[in-house]
Design a protein around this motif. Structure first.
Motif, mmCIF file in Angstrom:
data_model
loop_
_atom_site.group_PDB
_atom_site.id
_atom_site.type_symbol
_atom_site.label_atom_id
_atom_site.label_comp_id
_atom_site.label_asym_id
_atom_site.label_seq_id
_atom_site.Cartn_x
_atom_site.Cartn_y
_atom_site.Cartn_z
ATOM 1 N N ALA A 225 -26.738 -10.060 -50.832
ATOM 2 C CA ALA A 225 -26.130 -9.701 -49.547
ATOM 3 C C ALA A 225 -26.256 -8.203 -49.266
ATOM 4 C CB ALA A 225 -24.675 -10.128 -49.499
ATOM 5 N N GLY A 226 -27.353 -7.590 -49.733
ATOM 6 C CA GLY A 226 -27.559 -6.172 -49.482
ATOM 7 C C GLY A 226 -26.608 -5.249 -50.217
ATOM 8 N N ASN A 227 -25.994 -5.730 -51.294
ATOM 9 C CA ASN A 227 -25.027 -4.927 -52.054
ATOM 10 C C ASN A 227 -25.771 -3.952 -52.969
ATOM 11 O OD1 ASN A 227 -22.969 -3.890 -53.614
ATOM 12 N ND2 ASN A 227 -21.928 -5.862 -53.847
ATOM 13 N N ARG A 228 -25.440 -2.657 -52.836
ATOM 14 C CA ARG A 228 -26.101 -1.643 -53.663
ATOM 15 C C ARG A 228 -25.716 -1.759 -55.135
ATOM 16 N NH1 ARG A 228 -28.395 2.867 -51.167
ATOM 17 N NH2 ARG A 228 -28.498 2.651 -48.897
ATOM 18 N N ASP A 229 -24.646 -2.481 -55.429
ATOM 19 C CA ASP A 229 -24.244 -2.666 -56.826
ATOM 20 C C ASP A 229 -25.181 -3.597 -57.579
ATOM 21 O OD1 ASP A 229 -22.111 -1.010 -56.410
ATOM 22 O OD2 ASP A 229 -20.692 -2.631 -55.967
ATOM 23 N N ALA A 230 -26.207 -4.155 -56.871
ATOM 24 C CA ALA A 230 -27.176 -5.010 -57.564
ATOM 25 C C ALA A 230 -27.944 -4.223 -58.623
ATOM 26 C CB ALA A 230 -28.144 -5.619 -56.556
ATOM 27 N N ILE A 231 -28.112 -2.921 -58.406
ATOM 28 C CA ILE A 231 -28.815 -2.087 -59.393
ATOM 29 C C ILE A 231 -28.021 -2.086 -60.694
ATOM 30 C CG2 ILE A 231 -29.730 0.194 -59.880
ATOM 31 C CD1 ILE A 231 -31.076 -1.241 -57.542
ATOM 32 N N GLY A 232 -28.718 -2.411 -61.783
ATOM 33 C CA GLY A 232 -28.077 -2.473 -63.094
ATOM 34 C C GLY A 232 -27.671 -3.868 -63.512
ATOM 35 N N GLN A 233 -27.639 -4.821 -62.570
ATOM 36 C CA GLN A 233 -27.303 -6.193 -62.936
ATOM 37 C C GLN A 233 -28.500 -6.876 -63.591
ATOM 38 O OE1 GLN A 233 -25.104 -8.565 -60.115
ATOM 39 N NE2 GLN A 233 -24.398 -6.753 -58.980
ATOM 40 N N THR A 234 -28.252 -8.055 -64.159
ATOM 41 C CA THR A 234 -29.275 -8.742 -64.958
ATOM 42 C C THR A 234 -29.696 -10.044 -64.294
ATOM 43 O OG1 THR A 234 -28.399 -7.805 -66.998
ATOM 44 C CG2 THR A 234 -29.780 -9.748 -67.211
ATOM 45 N N LEU A 235 -30.999 -10.295 -64.307
ATOM 46 C CA LEU A 235 -31.564 -11.581 -63.899
ATOM 47 C C LEU A 235 -32.091 -12.299 -65.132
ATOM 48 C CD1 LEU A 235 -33.707 -10.645 -60.754
ATOM 49 C CD2 LEU A 235 -31.464 -11.742 -60.755
ATOM 50 N N THR A 236 -31.968 -13.628 -65.142
ATOM 51 C CA THR A 236 -32.572 -14.430 -66.204
ATOM 52 C C THR A 236 -33.798 -15.105 -65.623
ATOM 53 O OG1 THR A 236 -30.408 -14.821 -67.213
ATOM 54 C CG2 THR A 236 -32.212 -16.277 -67.865
ATOM 55 N N ILE A 237 -34.967 -14.690 -66.100
ATOM 56 C CA ILE A 237 -36.237 -15.182 -65.571
ATOM 57 C C ILE A 237 -36.933 -15.966 -66.674
ATOM 58 C CG2 ILE A 237 -38.436 -14.543 -64.525
ATOM 59 C CD1 ILE A 237 -37.110 -11.959 -63.586
ATOM 60 N N ALA A 238 -37.024 -17.267 -66.483
ATOM 61 C CA ALA A 238 -37.651 -18.133 -67.488
ATOM 62 C C ALA A 238 -37.020 -17.891 -68.863
ATOM 63 C CB ALA A 238 -39.157 -17.917 -67.534
ATOM 64 N N ASN A 239 -35.683 -17.864 -68.897
ATOM 65 C CA ASN A 239 -34.892 -17.712 -70.123
ATOM 66 C C ASN A 239 -35.027 -16.336 -70.764
ATOM 67 O OD1 ASN A 239 -34.002 -20.418 -69.954
ATOM 68 N ND2 ASN A 239 -35.918 -21.116 -70.901
ATOM 69 N N HIS A 240 -35.509 -15.341 -70.014
ATOM 70 C CA HIS A 240 -35.588 -13.972 -70.504
ATOM 71 C C HIS A 240 -34.833 -13.070 -69.545
ATOM 72 C CE1 HIS A 240 -38.579 -15.082 -73.532
ATOM 73 N NE2 HIS A 240 -39.201 -15.769 -72.584
ATOM 74 N N SER A 241 -34.123 -12.091 -70.109
ATOM 75 C CA SER A 241 -33.283 -11.211 -69.297
ATOM 76 C C SER A 241 -34.082 -10.009 -68.814
ATOM 77 C CB SER A 241 -32.071 -10.724 -70.105
ATOM 78 O OG SER A 241 -31.243 -11.823 -70.437
ATOM 79 N N ALA A 242 -33.875 -9.643 -67.538
ATOM 80 C CA ALA A 242 -34.510 -8.470 -66.945
ATOM 81 C C ALA A 242 -33.459 -7.710 -66.154
ATOM 82 C CB ALA A 242 -35.664 -8.879 -66.039
ATOM 83 N N THR A 243 -33.465 -6.386 -66.280
ATOM 84 C CA THR A 243 -32.472 -5.538 -65.617
ATOM 85 C C THR A 243 -33.028 -5.049 -64.280
ATOM 86 O OG1 THR A 243 -31.644 -4.794 -67.758
ATOM 87 C CG2 THR A 243 -31.061 -3.481 -65.829
ATOM 88 N N ILE A 244 -32.250 -5.210 -63.232
ATOM 89 C CA ILE A 244 -32.656 -4.772 -61.895
ATOM 90 C C ILE A 244 -32.568 -3.256 -61.826
ATOM 91 C CG2 ILE A 244 -32.167 -4.905 -59.425
ATOM 92 C CD1 ILE A 244 -30.848 -7.647 -60.001
ATOM 93 N N ILE A 245 -33.684 -2.608 -61.479
ATOM 94 C CA ILE A 245 -33.684 -1.139 -61.401
ATOM 95 C C ILE A 245 -33.948 -0.634 -59.979
ATOM 96 C CG2 ILE A 245 -34.444 -0.916 -63.806
ATOM 97 C CD1 ILE A 245 -37.231 -0.182 -62.685
ATOM 98 N N GLY A 246 -34.399 -1.512 -59.068
ATOM 99 C CA GLY A 246 -34.697 -1.016 -57.731
ATOM 100 C C GLY A 246 -34.975 -2.133 -56.748
ATOM 101 N N VAL A 247 -35.121 -1.735 -55.472
ATOM 102 C CA VAL A 247 -35.420 -2.641 -54.371
ATOM 103 C C VAL A 247 -36.620 -2.074 -53.610
ATOM 104 C CG1 VAL A 247 -34.580 -3.688 -52.230
ATOM 105 C CG2 VAL A 247 -33.021 -3.376 -54.171
ATOM 106 N N MET A 248 -37.572 -2.937 -53.299
ATOM 107 C CA MET A 248 -38.778 -2.517 -52.589
ATOM 108 C C MET A 248 -38.468 -2.214 -51.127
ATOM 109 S SD MET A 248 -41.183 -2.605 -54.843
ATOM 110 C CE MET A 248 -42.777 -2.810 -54.101
#
Length: 897
Positions: A225-248
């Protein structure tokens, strides 16, 4: 007085000026009455003589408080609107005509913009170049070693980046899980692209060993929802964790055109996804890397192309020392450098030339619309010669008359432009559904942007000028002494728009012959031998990967599905294959044979397909020799059985009976016959007819079919993915059988896609269908516009010559001679248009054939058909109003004005 009052209180200002002038006149009159004893009437006349032209004085005073040019333009616009409203039928026809032309232009240019012209939203995209393997319309990515060596040795680009994947992978955030498209990029990508993030930062070479993720703007908006707090949160992609560092940035939609990735990851993530070492690129057989470079200052695309041609021999040798891939599988593909401003676009390769053809046809259609509108304007001008003559006699400048007619043309184009843009937007959405559905679904941003609107507004303005210039100058040439006489107008009507008739007919011939050329091409492709029977069959693709099954579990599930499918009523045959026909993919094989003379035969460009015995009856591919369904797919020795395509059998065993002979697969070294491994071989059990396996628009290719049984795991059976063809009593019955069997045996998490077999043929020829459909539409519009133009032209001529016709009838002229007299000149112009149009159509047809790589043109019969159609329509359009003229009552005609 401010500008606000000058704009919105003009009438009040004009009233004040008139009142002030009257006050001056009244004061002068009273002064004369007092000083000279004049009467009121004589004093007012003397005051007016002393004051001068009152109207002229008021106009000059008003000019101080107004913008004369804008005022006169506004007056011309209001007058033009009143004139257009007086003839609502003609006005509506003209607006709809323009809307159709502008709508076609908008639709085609919208696709052209999205597929060909749209650049990546990065600084200086014109400096980006794409490195690839290509041969004509066939393009292929590079291998890891090839990318690495090119990056080291090339000198024209500052650096090279690579990306891959563009696959849909499960992405989890919290409790939300969805399949999202990801794009894997090398760490130097954003540095080379010179991009800045919308939020946070973008990963670099230092991040390649970690797992950072950069989100697309749309995914960030929809998931966070366009929340700037998304930076630093974690996504699980194909059972692997990735940290969000930016938005294109919002405008960036990925490096592969029209695919719009949701998440961007460093290339090292592929090691986790595919359990292969992509980062060190030790897998030379994977040619799925797409490469871009940014040219150094002063370097050009031509220099980069010359450099890569010089480096190619050493790159091929060092990137593939065995020569298995680059010197055999991809021998016909050459390393090349192309414009990379748009990233990689398969649609651009496929549709660039067809869209250029459509742009040419749209230009012809717009020209026809302009001519048709010019005829409408000429008819209106010819009917208002008396008005123009009066205006000139009263002192109107001829430039004002020219401007008046041009403003009227623009007034026609403006609503046509608005309606045309709406029709074009709707048409662009319709056309996207006609594009080939090969690969992932295409995503276009079809919203009209400033560039699309500006181009179409410019085209509309050109149409307006083209439609209005000649009528405007014709109106300006009005001679008051002649054009106030009805007889002179009658004579002028004989020469109304002859040039337009010739152009209109010529353009229509070009559009008709092009439609016949493209329609004939599609008909030849549909009726040519393909090796398949598309009727009464359905195709399906099943992907079990989301279920995470073992090979044995996947094979067992497919066996249950096949058994359920074969038990369905109406199912006649079921054939599994590794790759469905008409998939636009090709395979290569290091297969060879040894004939009875000991000569080794090899064809690295042949197609290799693994199929079950039921495949041939399911697809309708005929077995010419041997057993179409052997009892076993392996000989007693354990060697696999195979079926050869007819041309491959002649190549491998010239002048011999191939049945029972052996074909070998080179497992190491070159296929030169030095190593004969029975475990990597197959025994020929049949010969099949040649088929167009890759595409119906491509020639038949040599195919080797290796047979396997579905219930034997070690027999090349599918484990987690399978494609199949089912033939039934009807196509809909076969399609229903696939869906019902899948619902009974395949879990819902699996991906099941099914369609009629004939739909694959329709999709394969979608480019040709689009060209034929649009060119036919343009041709029908051309016939309609030509008929309307000629009918209106002759009808207007008849109307203006009513008195003349009445006099001739009254003097005893035969109606046949009147008919000939009215239509003779127009028919001569039509013949001249046919001759000119035929010559131009031949030139355009030859250019289109070369552009689209067609093997046959429209032929003499095609041009004769186009000529016959235009002559038929023209004759009907000319004869109808001419016959009406011969039935005129002389008494009424003599009273006509």
């Amino acid at each position: 007085m401010g500008w606000f009052q000058r704009v919105f209180r003009r009438r009040g200002i004009y009233t004040d000026i008139s009142d002030e002038v009257r006050q001056h006149l009244d004061e002068k009159a009273r002064q004369l009455m007092r000083s000279e004893g004049l009467t009121r009437k004589d004093a007012e006349e003397a005051a007016r003589r002393a004051f001068g032209n009152v109207t002229l004085m008021e106009e000059r005073s008003r000019e101080v408080w107004q913008w004369p040019t804008l005022e006169s333009l506004w007056a011309d616009a209001k007058y033009a609107a009143r004139q257009l409203v007086k003839s609502p039928g003609i006005t509506l026809v003209a607006i709809v005509t323009l809307a159709l032309g502008i709508g076609a232009s908008t639709a085609i240019f919208t696709l052209t913009w999205n597929i060909i012209l749209k650049s990546l939203p990065v600084p200086h995209p014109e400096r980006l170049v794409e490195y690839e393997l290509r041969n004509g319309d066939t393009m292929h990515g590079l291998s890891g070693p090839l990318y690495r060596l090119m990056r080291q040795r090339q000198t024209t680009s500052t650096d090279l980046l690579a990306w891959a994947s563009d696959e849909k992978i499960p992405v989890r955030h919290g409790d939300q899980v969805s399949l999202e498209t990801i794009q894997l990029l090398t760490g130097n990508s954003f540095r080379i692209l010179e991009m800045q993030p919308y939020l946070g930062r973008l990963f670099s070479e230092q991040d390649e060993q970690s797992l950072p993720a950069v989100l697309s703007y749309d995914f960030w908006q929809s998931r966070f929802a366009g929340n700037r707090d998304a930076i630093g949160q974690t996504l699980t992609i194909a059972n692997h964790s990735a940290t969000i560092i930016g938005v294109m940035p919002r405008a960036f939609e990925g490096l592969t055109a029209n695919l719009h990735p949701s998440v961007y990851l460093p290339f090292s993530f592929a090691n986790l996804l595919y359990e292969k070492d992509y980062t060190t690129a030790i897998w030379p057989s994977h040619f799925g890397f797409y490469v871009l470079g940014r040219l150094k200052p002063g370097a050009s695309l031509a220099q980069a192309s010359a450099e890569i041609r010089t480096l190619e021999p050493s790159l091929r040798k060092d990137a593939d020392p065995s020569g298995i891939y680059l010197n055999q599988f991809f021998k016909t593909l050459r390393l090349s450098v192309h414009d990379g401003s748009s990233g990689v676009s398969w649609l651009k390769v496929t549709y660039e030339r067809p869209l250029l053809v459509l742009e040419l046809l749209v230009a012809l259609l717009l020209l026809l619309c302009s001519i048709n509108t010019a005829l409408v304007m000429l008819a209106r001008v010819s009917g208002r010669q008396h008005e123009y003559a009066l205006r000139v006699a009263l002192g109107a400048r001829r430039t004002r008359i020219v401007r008046q007619v041009l403003v009227e043309a623009v007034m026609l184009v403006v609503p046509g432009l608005a309606l045309g843009i709406f029709l074009g937007w709707f048409g662009a959405h319709t056309l996207t559904a006609m594009l080939a559905s090969d690969g992932p679904p295409q995503q276009f941003n079809l919203r009209p942007n400033a560039i699309i609107l500006a181009v179409n507004a410019g085209a509309a303005l050109l149409v307006a000028m083209g439609a209005g210039v000649i009528p405007a100058f014709r109106a300006a040439r009005t001679a008051p002494a002649l054009d106030l006489k009805a007889a002179a107008r009658s004579v002028a009507a004989r020469h109304l728009g002859g040039w337009a008739v010739i152009l209109q007919v010529a353009v229509s011939i070009c559009l008709l012959s092009t439609a016949i050329l493209l329609g004939g091409t599609l008909a030849r492709l549909l009726t040519a031998h393909s090796g398949f029977d598309f009727d009464n069959a359905a195709a399906a693709s099943i992907d079990l990967d989301p279920l995470k099954l073992s090979d044995a579990q996947g094979n067992l599930l497919f066996n249950r599905f096949a058994a359920a499918l074969e038990s369905k009523p109406g199912v006649q045959s079921v054939g599994f294959t590794g790759l469905l026909p008409l998939s636009h993919h090709y395979t290569v094989s290091r297969t060879f044979s040894i004939d009875r003379h000991g000569v080794v035969h090899s064809n690295p460009s042949m197609f290799f397909a693994s199929v079950t015995p039921g495949y041939f009856s399911a697809t309708g591919t005929r077995i010419l020799e041997g057993d179409s369904a052997p009892q076993a797919t392996r000989a007693s020795s354990g060697m696999a059985n195979c079926v050869l395509g007819q041309s491959l059998a002649r190549l491998f065993f010239p002048g011999e009976d191939p049945t029972g002979r052996i074909v070998y697969f080179a497992t190491s070294g070159k296929p030169d016959g030095t190593i004969l491994d029975p475990k990597a071989a197959c025994r020929v059990v049949g010969i099949a007819e040649d088929v167009k396996y890759i595409s119906l628009r491509r020639p038949e290719i040599p195919v080797l079919y290796q047979l396997f049984r579905l219930n034997v795991l070690s027999d090349y059976a599918p484990t987690n993915e399978a494609e199949l063809i089912v033939r039934g009593a009807s196509g809909s019955l076969a399609l229903a059988a696939i869906r019902n069997a899948a619902a009974e045996t395949i879990p819902s998490a699996a991906i099941v896609k099914s369609q009629l077999f004939i739909e694959r043929a329709d999709e394969d020829l979608s480019r040709e269908r689009m060209l034929m459909g649009l060119s036919s539409t343009f041709a029908v519009l051309a016939l309609l516009l030509t008929a309307l133009g000629l009918y209106g032209l002759v009808m207007r001529s008849v109307t203006l010559r009513t008195r003349e016709i009445g006099i001739r009838v009254a003097l005893g002229a035969r109606r046949g001679s009147i008919l000939i007299n009215l239509g003779r000149r127009t028919l001569l112009e039509i013949v001249l248009g046919v001759l000119a149009g035929t010559v131009i159509a031949m030139l355009i047809g030859n250019a289109i054939r070369r552009l689209l790589d067609m093997h046959a043109g429209a032929g003499a019969e095609g041009y004769l058909l186009a000529i016959a159609l235009i002559l038929l329509v023209a004759m009907l359009a000319v004869v109808a109003p001419a016959r009406r003229a011969t039935s005129v009552d002389p008494m009424q005609a003599l009273r006509a004005e």
